[in-house]
Design an enzyme around this catalytic site. Sequence first.
Site, PDB file in Angstrom:
ATOM      1  CB  ALA A  62     -16.242  13.541  67.985  1.00  0.00           C
ATOM      2  N   GLY A 101     -15.030  17.865  65.197  1.00  0.00           N
ATOM      3  CA  GLY A 101     -16.105  17.499  64.425  1.00  0.00           C
ATOM      4  C   GLY A 101     -16.833  18.414  63.654  1.00  0.00           C
ATOM      5  CD  GLU A 104     -12.621  17.237  61.752  1.00  0.00           C
ATOM      6  OE1 GLU A 104     -13.126  16.381  62.576  1.00  0.00           O
ATOM      7  OE2 GLU A 104     -11.674  16.458  61.475  1.00  0.00           O
ATOM      8  CD  GLU A 124     -10.724  17.839  66.817  1.00  0.00           C
ATOM      9  OE1 GLU A 124     -10.084  18.892  66.846  1.00  0.00           O
ATOM     10  OE2 GLU A 124     -11.564  17.492  66.039  1.00  0.00           O
TER      11      GLU A 124
END
Length: 700
Positions: A62, A101, A104, A124
């Site tokens: 992210a 992310g 993911e 994270e």
Amino acid sequence: MTVISSTIEGRIAIVTADNPPVNALSQAVREGLVREVQAMAADDAVDAIVIACAGRTFFAGADITEFGKPPMNPSLPDVVETIEATEKPVVAALHGTALGGGLEVALSCHYRVALKSAKVGLPEVMLGILPGAGGTQRFPRIAGVENALDAIVSGRHISVVEAHKWGAVDQLVEDADQLLPAAIKLATEKVSEGPRRTGDISIDSGKYDPAFFNAFRASVAKKTRGYFAPEQCIKAVEAAVNMPLAEGLKAERRLFMECMGNPQSAALRHMFFAERQVSRIPGITKETPRRDIKKVGIIGAGTMGGGIAMNFANAGIEVMMLELQQDALDRGLKVVRGNYERSVKSGRLTMGQVDELMARFTGTLSYDALSDCDLIIEAVFEKMEIKKQVFAELDRVAKKGAILASNTSYLDIDEIAASTSRPEDVIGLHFFSPANVMRLLEIVRAEKTADDVLATAVDLAKKIKKVGVVAGVCHGFIGNRMLSKYGWVSAISVISGNKPEEVDAALFDFGMPMGPLTMADMAGLDIGYMNRQSIGRDNYDTRAFDWQDKLVEAGRKGLKVGAGIYDYDEGSRAPKPSAFTENIIDEESKRLGITRTPKAAGDIVERAILALVNEGAKILAEGKAYRASDIDVVYANGYGFPPFRGGPMHYADSLGLDAVVKKLHGFIKEDSNWGTVAPLIEKLAAEGKTFADFDRENAA
Ligand code: CAA
């Protein structure tokens, strides 16, 4: 500029992201991914989709710069849902680092092809959060609960070779130019089979009862002490085991939002960016020339010299170690070999690798042998006269252009530099003990240090995997100058009422790896004693330290002799409260007329940390550190300040500088030895600002 674009090859669509430097999943990237994946899914000319990234890496996560700001649609969970739900097979082509992310997104694709050198991970937790776009639900499903739990709670980067063994990557390719063709080929092959969704994989929940998770908690308890996010991660994986996907995703979202709302997340994000700021140095650019460092000389083969040398050997650089006596040299090289051999026992190195590393070391008894070194670092006894003698020798033998460095922790590098005919080549490189382990390197820029010498040192720090923070010349530079105030406060806390173990427990509970008095015992009480003897009783607060001096005079020099502030059982490093010390403290407080009044743990911590902050602000105002965040990096990496509190300066910001000023005035009223409140804190507080504002306004 479009950060996401599509092309069609045959009947396969290739959706490519191009968002340098690391393809972070910014709002534009998320929006583009949804748009292109939906468009390609609806296009009759397309049978399957490949998602790939241009540049150095697949999505590295992210966009951290968006954290703490109002959310912007589509969210990352929207993106992964869109991809996973696609009715045509979607293949991810991984290279570089598919993190957070990024992984993911890859897990929401139906198949994964990876370049063999690529890494994946869910880091994270290091930012105080958890994978919030299904990572905690999908990774255990595809990689196995044990593997995923370890990966999510440690945040470590995982080779795709390992991930392939777990089943999380379908295919590996050797060369970068094979990656896209292999992904297209796999996509073509999977057209008839259709999507295979990670979210549909079921977990045998019977295998993972509460006892399994509790055993895991116990195994990571020491490493995760004080951190908020690891437990949230564990709960999220428990949800993956015990709930259907949709419910698990809801639990993950709730746990994620709790992390986002916890101050630790802002603190860890601050540390992430702070570590990346340190190499931005006023006056130094990419264009500043660098000097070539192929061979490093180290003077002194003691613990420090040996540890420093190992960093260079580990980075493939040749090392020449100098000692005055053959037996000291032999001993030093033996210790280095012993350190490496310990890594063989723990499985991190093979004996062959140890021999390879040791082949990079040469020993000498003669300064003349250093004449072909590109960098020479002295790690000899901490006395100005000795340092000057060493530098005079270096001036005589070093080749033109060699960098001459001192590992001094306190002394004036300008004075050392002035003892040579080439002060522009002189710099401070202050390593922290054990030098082969601790990440911090203080790079001391002396008045005449040449820009190319500084630039070379900053690059070299990265090469030897240190975080190099530039400091100016002052007694103790950034770290030890602040530490002297911290040591003073803890000594005062003891004489004025608290037991050493109470002071240590308060700071340990705050998150420090050990309390200041245990640390003093480890460093050796005789060091402070000798220092105080040399500066004279008029020049320090004798009330604070006389009790420690009495201990030294009674032979209690610290851990190395098995007795200091604490008692130690034979062969043990565990401090035990000492009746002898307690007695000395009592006698001393009576002699000084102090009525001992113990303080609460919170008051002890406040004083200790604000003493660091006050001195840190003075260092900042004097320009001895370029940024408040640099000070935070020094404390987190050199002194074990808990990263989840973001370093002392960030911590002060989180308290509010107005409150900090009020507290400091209160302490000064209580004891004038506190000195003055740093004018910079007063000024920032008066303007309603923070240290972070100071850094932004002074950004180079
Ligand atoms: N967001 C925004 N910027 C990022 C970023 C990210 N995720 N990752 C790296 N950057 C920036 C860095 O700040 C740096 O910027 P500057 O050049 O302006 O300083 C630049 O990208 C290059 O980064 P590095 O200097 O760190 O480069 P590197 O090659 O040494 O390392 C890396 C590359 C391994 C990807 C490393 O940058 C890294 O570990 N990044 C963080 C990865 C991460 O934690 N991802 C998870 C984010 S959270 C998430 O994704 C979960 C969620 O569900 C919300």
